[in-house]
Write a protein that holds these residues in place. Structure first.
Motif, PDB file in Angstrom:
ATOM      1  N   GLU A 147     -34.234 -28.332  23.447  1.00  0.00           N
ATOM      2  CA  GLU A 147     -33.206 -28.247  24.484  1.00  0.00           C
ATOM      3  C   GLU A 147     -31.914 -27.666  23.915  1.00  0.00           C
ATOM      4  O   GLU A 147     -31.282 -26.788  24.518  1.00  0.00           O
ATOM      5  CB  GLU A 147     -32.940 -29.629  25.082  1.00  0.00           C
ATOM      6  N   THR A 148     -31.526 -28.119  22.720  1.00  0.00           N
ATOM      7  CA  THR A 148     -30.328 -27.579  22.071  1.00  0.00           C
ATOM      8  C   THR A 148     -30.496 -26.103  21.772  1.00  0.00           C
ATOM      9  O   THR A 148     -29.617 -25.273  22.067  1.00  0.00           O
ATOM     10  CB  THR A 148     -30.043 -28.345  20.766  1.00  0.00           C
ATOM     11  N   LEU A 149     -31.626 -25.740  21.185  1.00  0.00           N
ATOM     12  CA  LEU A 149     -31.883 -24.346  20.836  1.00  0.00           C
ATOM     13  C   LEU A 149     -31.815 -23.449  22.058  1.00  0.00           C
ATOM     14  O   LEU A 149     -31.164 -22.383  22.024  1.00  0.00           O
ATOM     15  CB  LEU A 149     -33.258 -24.228  20.175  1.00  0.00           C
ATOM     16  N   PHE A 150     -32.454 -23.836  23.147  1.00  0.00           N
ATOM     17  CA  PHE A 150     -32.497 -22.943  24.304  1.00  0.00           C
ATOM     18  C   PHE A 150     -31.175 -22.931  25.066  1.00  0.00           C
ATOM     19  O   PHE A 150     -30.887 -21.957  25.773  1.00  0.00           O
ATOM     20  CB  PHE A 150     -33.701 -23.268  25.175  1.00  0.00           C
ATOM     21  N   ASN A 151     -30.344 -23.930  24.887  1.00  0.00           N
ATOM     22  CA  ASN A 151     -28.970 -23.828  25.386  1.00  0.00           C
ATOM     23  C   ASN A 151     -28.216 -22.744  24.619  1.00  0.00           C
ATOM     24  O   ASN A 151     -27.455 -21.966  25.205  1.00  0.00           O
ATOM     25  CB  ASN A 151     -28.248 -25.168  25.255  1.00  0.00           C
ATOM     26  N   TRP A 152     -28.418 -22.694  23.301  1.00  0.00           N
ATOM     27  CA  TRP A 152     -27.801 -21.631  22.503  1.00  0.00           C
ATOM     28  C   TRP A 152     -28.293 -20.250  22.917  1.00  0.00           C
ATOM     29  O   TRP A 152     -27.534 -19.284  22.952  1.00  0.00           O
ATOM     30  CB  TRP A 152     -28.122 -21.821  21.016  1.00  0.00           C
ATOM     31  N   LEU A 153     -29.578 -20.161  23.200  1.00  0.00           N
ATOM     32  CA  LEU A 153     -30.212 -18.864  23.463  1.00  0.00           C
ATOM     33  C   LEU A 153     -30.076 -18.388  24.905  1.00  0.00           C
ATOM     34  O   LEU A 153     -30.392 -17.232  25.196  1.00  0.00           O
ATOM     35  CB  LEU A 153     -31.707 -18.950  23.127  1.00  0.00           C
ATOM     36  N   MET A 154     -29.621 -19.237  25.796  1.00  0.00           N
ATOM     37  CA  MET A 154     -29.656 -18.935  27.224  1.00  0.00           C
ATOM     38  C   MET A 154     -29.133 -17.539  27.573  1.00  0.00           C
ATOM     39  O   MET A 154     -29.778 -16.810  28.341  1.00  0.00           O
ATOM     40  CB  MET A 154     -28.889 -20.000  28.003  1.00  0.00           C
ATOM     41  N   PRO A 155     -27.982 -17.078  27.035  1.00  0.00           N
ATOM     42  CA  PRO A 155     -27.498 -15.751  27.439  1.00  0.00           C
ATOM     43  C   PRO A 155     -28.285 -14.596  26.837  1.00  0.00           C
ATOM     44  O   PRO A 155     -28.020 -13.441  27.153  1.00  0.00           O
ATOM     45  CB  PRO A 155     -26.048 -15.722  26.942  1.00  0.00           C
ATOM     46  N   ARG A 156     -29.246 -14.909  25.962  1.00  0.00           N
ATOM     47  CA  ARG A 156     -29.926 -13.855  25.203  1.00  0.00           C
ATOM     48  C   ARG A 156     -31.405 -13.709  25.538  1.00  0.00           C
ATOM     49  O   ARG A 156     -32.086 -12.867  24.954  1.00  0.00           O
ATOM     50  CB  ARG A 156     -29.775 -14.128  23.709  1.00  0.00           C
ATOM     51  N   LEU A 157     -31.927 -14.535  26.426  1.00  0.00           N
ATOM     52  CA  LEU A 157     -33.369 -14.555  26.649  1.00  0.00           C
ATOM     53  C   LEU A 157     -33.869 -13.496  27.625  1.00  0.00           C
ATOM     54  O   LEU A 157     -34.984 -13.008  27.480  1.00  0.00           O
ATOM     55  CB  LEU A 157     -33.802 -15.935  27.148  1.00  0.00           C
ATOM     56  N   ALA A 158     -33.058 -13.142  28.605  1.00  0.00           N
ATOM     57  CA  ALA A 158     -33.545 -12.237  29.655  1.00  0.00           C
ATOM     58  C   ALA A 158     -34.023 -10.922  29.056  1.00  0.00           C
ATOM     59  O   ALA A 158     -33.262 -10.193  28.417  1.00  0.00           O
ATOM     60  CB  ALA A 158     -32.447 -11.982  30.678  1.00  0.00           C
ATOM     61  N   GLY A 159     -35.316 -10.635  29.234  1.00  0.00           N
ATOM     62  CA  GLY A 159     -35.889  -9.388  28.768  1.00  0.00           C
ATOM     63  C   GLY A 159     -36.207  -9.325  27.290  1.00  0.00           C
ATOM     64  O   GLY A 159     -36.647  -8.280  26.800  1.00  0.00           O
ATOM     65  N   ALA A 160     -35.994 -10.415  26.561  1.00  0.00           N
ATOM     66  CA  ALA A 160     -36.198 -10.389  25.112  1.00  0.00           C
ATOM     67  C   ALA A 160     -37.679 -10.335  24.745  1.00  0.00           C
ATOM     68  O   ALA A 160     -38.535 -10.868  25.448  1.00  0.00           O
ATOM     69  CB  ALA A 160     -35.563 -11.626  24.477  1.00  0.00           C
ATOM     70  N   ARG A 161     -37.966  -9.691  23.623  1.00  0.00           N
ATOM     71  CA  ARG A 161     -39.309  -9.667  23.036  1.00  0.00           C
ATOM     72  C   ARG A 161     -39.328 -10.697  21.910  1.00  0.00           C
ATOM     73  O   ARG A 161     -38.522 -10.616  20.981  1.00  0.00           O
ATOM     74  CB  ARG A 161     -39.631  -8.272  22.504  1.00  0.00           C
ATOM     75  N   VAL A 162     -40.236 -11.659  21.995  1.00  0.00           N
ATOM     76  CA  VAL A 162     -40.235 -12.834  21.122  1.00  0.00           C
ATOM     77  C   VAL A 162     -41.425 -12.793  20.174  1.00  0.00           C
ATOM     78  O   VAL A 162     -42.539 -12.433  20.569  1.00  0.00           O
ATOM     79  CB  VAL A 162     -40.281 -14.122  21.974  1.00  0.00           C
ATOM     80  N   LEU A 163     -41.167 -13.187  18.933  1.00  0.00           N
ATOM     81  CA  LEU A 163     -42.222 -13.343  17.937  1.00  0.00           C
ATOM     82  C   LEU A 163     -42.181 -14.781  17.449  1.00  0.00           C
ATOM     83  O   LEU A 163     -41.196 -15.223  16.859  1.00  0.00           O
ATOM     84  CB  LEU A 163     -42.001 -12.372  16.778  1.00  0.00           C
ATOM     85  N   ASP A 164     -43.242 -15.541  17.734  1.00  0.00           N
ATOM     86  CA  ASP A 164     -43.337 -16.955  17.355  1.00  0.00           C
ATOM     87  C   ASP A 164     -44.347 -17.068  16.216  1.00  0.00           C
ATOM     88  O   ASP A 164     -45.560 -17.095  16.433  1.00  0.00           O
ATOM     89  CB  ASP A 164     -43.764 -17.777  18.567  1.00  0.00           C
TER      90      ASP A 164
END
Length: 206
Positions: free
Chosen positions: A44-61
């Motif tokens: 929850e903390t991490l995705f609060n940090w990432l919220m403005p950056r997620l739209a359209g992002a390409r993710v590598l897990d």
């Protein structure tokens, strides 16, 4: 989603997606030896940090485990995710989850060792990388040195490690946010001195 010290009883556990279009979806996860899912609180903390950056992002897990980090990112607006996992039971579970969610066009499950994959795969051009390897294996540095060719300009990197033992990142990364619990340290880094891509250049929330 690393495998720490110790084992876990046989059976199936669950983690849940916290937010976005798949909010509250529960993912069944084989309880393989040493699997340590990232806690709801940390995610929850991490995705609060990432919220403005997620739209359209390409993710590598990398070291995807249950896939909760990569799937949470897509649920919240990332364009795509590659989930790299070597444990056959977890790979099968990830493929089942992706099928259940109808996410095959956005989420690719890649069976195999993450370090070897980074050496041999076509560059991913990821905007966001999740790095949560098995703590006992000490793979942070090996992975980080192999990442550059897989990154888009201005990429972001999330790193999870044992509490008090966070790896030191090389030049070229700047710390954005960090936190800790009794068991883990976690931090979000930004690729320094790089031009950010489109929506990744969004201003910080007030």
């Amino acid at each position: 989603m690393s495998r720490g010290h110790g084992g876990a009883p046989a059976g199936v556990g669950q983690v849940r997606i916290i937010g976005g279009r798949w909010r509250n979806t529960r993912l069944e996860v084989p309880q393989v030896q040493g699997l340590r899912p990232t806690s709801d609180r940390v995610r929850e903390t991490l995705f609060n940090w990432l919220m403005p950056r997620l739209a359209g992002a390409r993710v590598l897990d990398l070291f995807a485990g249950s896939g909760a980090l990569g799937l949470e990112a897509v649920s919240r607006g990332a364009a795509s995710a590659q989930l790299v996992e070597r444990d056959p039971a977890l790979v099968a579970a990830l493929r089942g989850v992706v099928g259940k969610l109808g996410a095959a066009e956005q989420v690719q499950v890649i069976p195999g060792d993450a370090v070897r994959w980074l050496d041999s795969a076509v560059p991913a051009q990821a905007d966001l990388v999740f790095l949560d390897p098995p703590f006992a294996a000490g793979l942070w540095e090996q992975v980080i040195e192999r990442l550059p060719r897989h990154l888009a300009p201005g990429a972001w990197l999330y790193v999870e490690a044992p509490s008090g033992a966070a790896p030191r990142l090389p030049a070229g990364w700047s710390l954005h946010r960090e936190g800790s619990t009794r068991d883990v340290s976690y931090a979000l880094y930004r690729q320094a001195a790089a031009t950010l891509r489109g929506d990744m250049n969004a201003p910080e929330p007030a």
